[in-house]
Design a protein around this motif. Structure first.
Motif, PDB file in Angstrom:
ATOM      1  N   TYR A  97     -15.322  14.262   3.315  1.00  0.00           N
ATOM      2  CA  TYR A  97     -14.094  13.973   4.072  1.00  0.00           C
ATOM      3  C   TYR A  97     -13.518  15.275   4.628  1.00  0.00           C
ATOM      4  N   TRP A  98     -13.521  16.303   3.793  1.00  0.00           N
ATOM      5  CA  TRP A  98     -12.961  17.590   4.191  1.00  0.00           C
ATOM      6  C   TRP A  98     -13.686  18.169   5.410  1.00  0.00           C
ATOM      7  N   VAL A  99     -14.986  17.935   5.481  1.00  0.00           N
ATOM      8  CA  VAL A  99     -15.783  18.433   6.610  1.00  0.00           C
ATOM      9  C   VAL A  99     -15.503  17.638   7.881  1.00  0.00           C
ATOM     10  N   GLY A 100     -15.130  16.355   7.741  1.00  0.00           N
ATOM     11  CA  GLY A 100     -14.859  15.526   8.914  1.00  0.00           C
ATOM     12  C   GLY A 100     -15.552  14.177   8.910  1.00  0.00           C
ATOM     13  N   PHE A 101     -16.296  13.879   7.851  1.00  0.00           N
ATOM     14  CA  PHE A 101     -16.946  12.579   7.732  1.00  0.00           C
ATOM     15  C   PHE A 101     -15.922  11.534   7.283  1.00  0.00           C
ATOM     16  N   VAL A 102     -16.143  10.274   7.662  1.00  0.00           N
ATOM     17  CA  VAL A 102     -15.327   9.151   7.195  1.00  0.00           C
ATOM     18  C   VAL A 102     -16.268   8.069   6.665  1.00  0.00           C
ATOM     19  N   LEU A 103     -15.782   7.277   5.709  1.00  0.00           N
ATOM     20  CA  LEU A 103     -16.593   6.185   5.170  1.00  0.00           C
ATOM     21  C   LEU A 103     -16.832   5.128   6.241  1.00  0.00           C
ATOM     22  N   LEU A 104     -18.045   4.619   6.319  1.00  0.00           N
ATOM     23  CA  LEU A 104     -18.361   3.527   7.234  1.00  0.00           C
ATOM     24  C   LEU A 104     -17.900   2.219   6.624  1.00  0.00           C
ATOM     25  N   LYS A 105     -17.276   1.384   7.444  1.00  0.00           N
ATOM     26  CA  LYS A 105     -16.794   0.094   6.943  1.00  0.00           C
ATOM     27  C   LYS A 105     -17.941  -0.837   6.622  1.00  0.00           C
ATOM     28  N   SER A 106     -18.994  -0.851   7.438  1.00  0.00           N
ATOM     29  CA  SER A 106     -20.160  -1.664   7.124  1.00  0.00           C
ATOM     30  C   SER A 106     -21.388  -0.793   7.027  1.00  0.00           C
ATOM     31  N   PRO A 107     -21.602  -0.204   5.844  1.00  0.00           N
ATOM     32  CA  PRO A 107     -22.743   0.689   5.678  1.00  0.00           C
ATOM     33  C   PRO A 107     -24.080  -0.013   5.738  1.00  0.00           C
ATOM     34  N   VAL A 110     -26.509   0.642   9.761  1.00  0.00           N
ATOM     35  CA  VAL A 110     -26.477   2.029  10.205  1.00  0.00           C
ATOM     36  C   VAL A 110     -27.432   2.188  11.367  1.00  0.00           C
ATOM     37  N   ASN A 111     -26.881   2.452  12.544  1.00  0.00           N
ATOM     38  CA  ASN A 111     -27.668   2.743  13.736  1.00  0.00           C
ATOM     39  C   ASN A 111     -28.673   1.643  14.071  1.00  0.00           C
ATOM     40  N   GLY A 112     -28.248   0.386  13.979  1.00  0.00           N
ATOM     41  CA  GLY A 112     -29.108  -0.723  14.356  1.00  0.00           C
ATOM     42  C   GLY A 112     -30.081  -1.152  13.279  1.00  0.00           C
ATOM     43  N   GLY A 113     -30.171  -0.395  12.200  1.00  0.00           N
ATOM     44  CA  GLY A 113     -31.055  -0.745  11.096  1.00  0.00           C
ATOM     45  C   GLY A 113     -30.234  -1.153   9.897  1.00  0.00           C
ATOM     46  N   SER A 114     -30.873  -1.319   8.779  1.00  0.00           N
ATOM     47  CA  SER A 114     -30.121  -1.720   7.595  1.00  0.00           C
ATOM     48  C   SER A 114     -30.226  -0.633   6.538  1.00  0.00           C
ATOM     49  N   LEU A 115     -29.154  -0.488   5.783  1.00  0.00           N
ATOM     50  CA  LEU A 115     -29.089   0.485   4.703  1.00  0.00           C
ATOM     51  C   LEU A 115     -28.879  -0.278   3.410  1.00  0.00           C
ATOM     52  N   SER A 116     -29.636   0.049   2.416  1.00  0.00           N
ATOM     53  CA  SER A 116     -29.539  -0.621   1.117  1.00  0.00           C
ATOM     54  C   SER A 116     -28.143  -0.449   0.526  1.00  0.00           C
ATOM     55  N   ASP A 117     -27.760  -1.395  -0.325  1.00  0.00           N
ATOM     56  CA  ASP A 117     -26.474  -1.320  -1.018  1.00  0.00           C
ATOM     57  C   ASP A 117     -26.429  -0.174  -2.026  1.00  0.00           C
ATOM     58  N   ALA A 118     -27.533   0.508  -2.241  1.00  0.00           N
ATOM     59  CA  ALA A 118     -27.582   1.621  -3.185  1.00  0.00           C
ATOM     60  C   ALA A 118     -26.993   2.905  -2.595  1.00  0.00           C
ATOM     61  N   TRP A 119     -26.600   2.867  -1.321  1.00  0.00           N
ATOM     62  CA  TRP A 119     -26.104   4.054  -0.628  1.00  0.00           C
ATOM     63  C   TRP A 119     -24.671   3.853  -0.144  1.00  0.00           C
ATOM     64  N   VAL A 120     -23.915   4.950  -0.097  1.00  0.00           N
ATOM     65  CA  VAL A 120     -22.616   5.017   0.547  1.00  0.00           C
ATOM     66  C   VAL A 120     -22.849   5.764   1.853  1.00  0.00           C
ATOM     67  N   ALA A 121     -22.382   5.237   2.961  1.00  0.00           N
ATOM     68  CA  ALA A 121     -22.604   5.886   4.256  1.00  0.00           C
ATOM     69  C   ALA A 121     -21.303   6.472   4.778  1.00  0.00           C
ATOM     70  N   MET A 122     -21.388   7.717   5.266  1.00  0.00           N
ATOM     71  CA  MET A 122     -20.247   8.384   5.880  1.00  0.00           C
ATOM     72  C   MET A 122     -20.668   8.833   7.271  1.00  0.00           C
ATOM     73  N   ASP A 123     -19.746   8.764   8.213  1.00  0.00           N
ATOM     74  CA  ASP A 123     -20.039   8.945   9.628  1.00  0.00           C
ATOM     75  C   ASP A 123     -19.167  10.054  10.205  1.00  0.00           C
ATOM     76  N   MET A 124     -19.697  10.769  11.201  1.00  0.00           N
ATOM     77  CA  MET A 124     -18.930  11.776  11.914  1.00  0.00           C
ATOM     78  C   MET A 124     -19.448  11.882  13.346  1.00  0.00           C
ATOM     79  N   ASP A 125     -18.538  11.892  14.309  1.00  0.00           N
ATOM     80  CA  ASP A 125     -18.915  12.167  15.698  1.00  0.00           C
ATOM     81  C   ASP A 125     -19.098  13.656  15.865  1.00  0.00           C
ATOM     82  N   LEU A 126     -20.151  14.035  16.576  1.00  0.00           N
ATOM     83  CA  LEU A 126     -20.426  15.463  16.780  1.00  0.00           C
ATOM     84  C   LEU A 126     -19.929  15.935  18.131  1.00  0.00           C
TER      85      LEU A 126
END
Length: 126
Positions: A97-107, A110-126
């Motif tokens: 969070y400190w760097v600028g990432f935010v939690l994704l509401k629907s992890p 992710v990018n048109g694919g699927s991410l397992s429930d075993a992961w927390v996804a954080m997003d940042m615009d570059l």
């Protein structure tokens, strides 16, 4: 930062035309190993037990990786995927969070694919 074992494969995102995917393994100046992929101008970074168990200094490697993503790989977005079973998960989330990432509401999407429930996804615009 040096690039090790890069490879390109053709992939296809759900509902999208085929896109190049670049898998990478990066070794930073502290000899930390960062693994992930670049898909459709999105940098995906996987932060798992192997990274969390080492007493790695994240700042230099993460800054170099984000610079590489914007300057050389023409990425518009970065997504960091953190293993939910890590003991220091709350600390990692707070640090990203400190760097600028935010939690994704629907992890799970992710990018048109699927991410397992075993992961927390954080997003940042570059």
């Amino acid at each position: 930062m040096k690039v090790a074992y890069p490879r390109r494969v053709k992939g296809q995102s759900r509902g999208q035309p085929p896109a190049d995917t670049v898998f990478f393994k990066l070794i930073d100046i502290e000899e930390n190993i960062w693994m992930g992929a670049v898909v459709d101008r999105t940098l995906l970074i996987y932060f798992d037990k192997s990274m969390a168990d080492s007493n790695m200094e994240l700042k230099a490697g993460l800054v170099a990786l984000l610079d590489l993503a914007t300057e050389c790989l023409d990425c518009e977005r970065a997504v960091i995927c953190i293993d939910k079973q890590l003991m220091n998960l709350p600390v990692l989330i707070r640090n990203f969070y400190w760097v600028g990432f935010v939690l994704l509401k629907s992890p799970s999407n992710v990018n048109g694919g699927s991410l397992s429930d075993a992961w927390v996804a954080m997003d940042m615009d570059l």
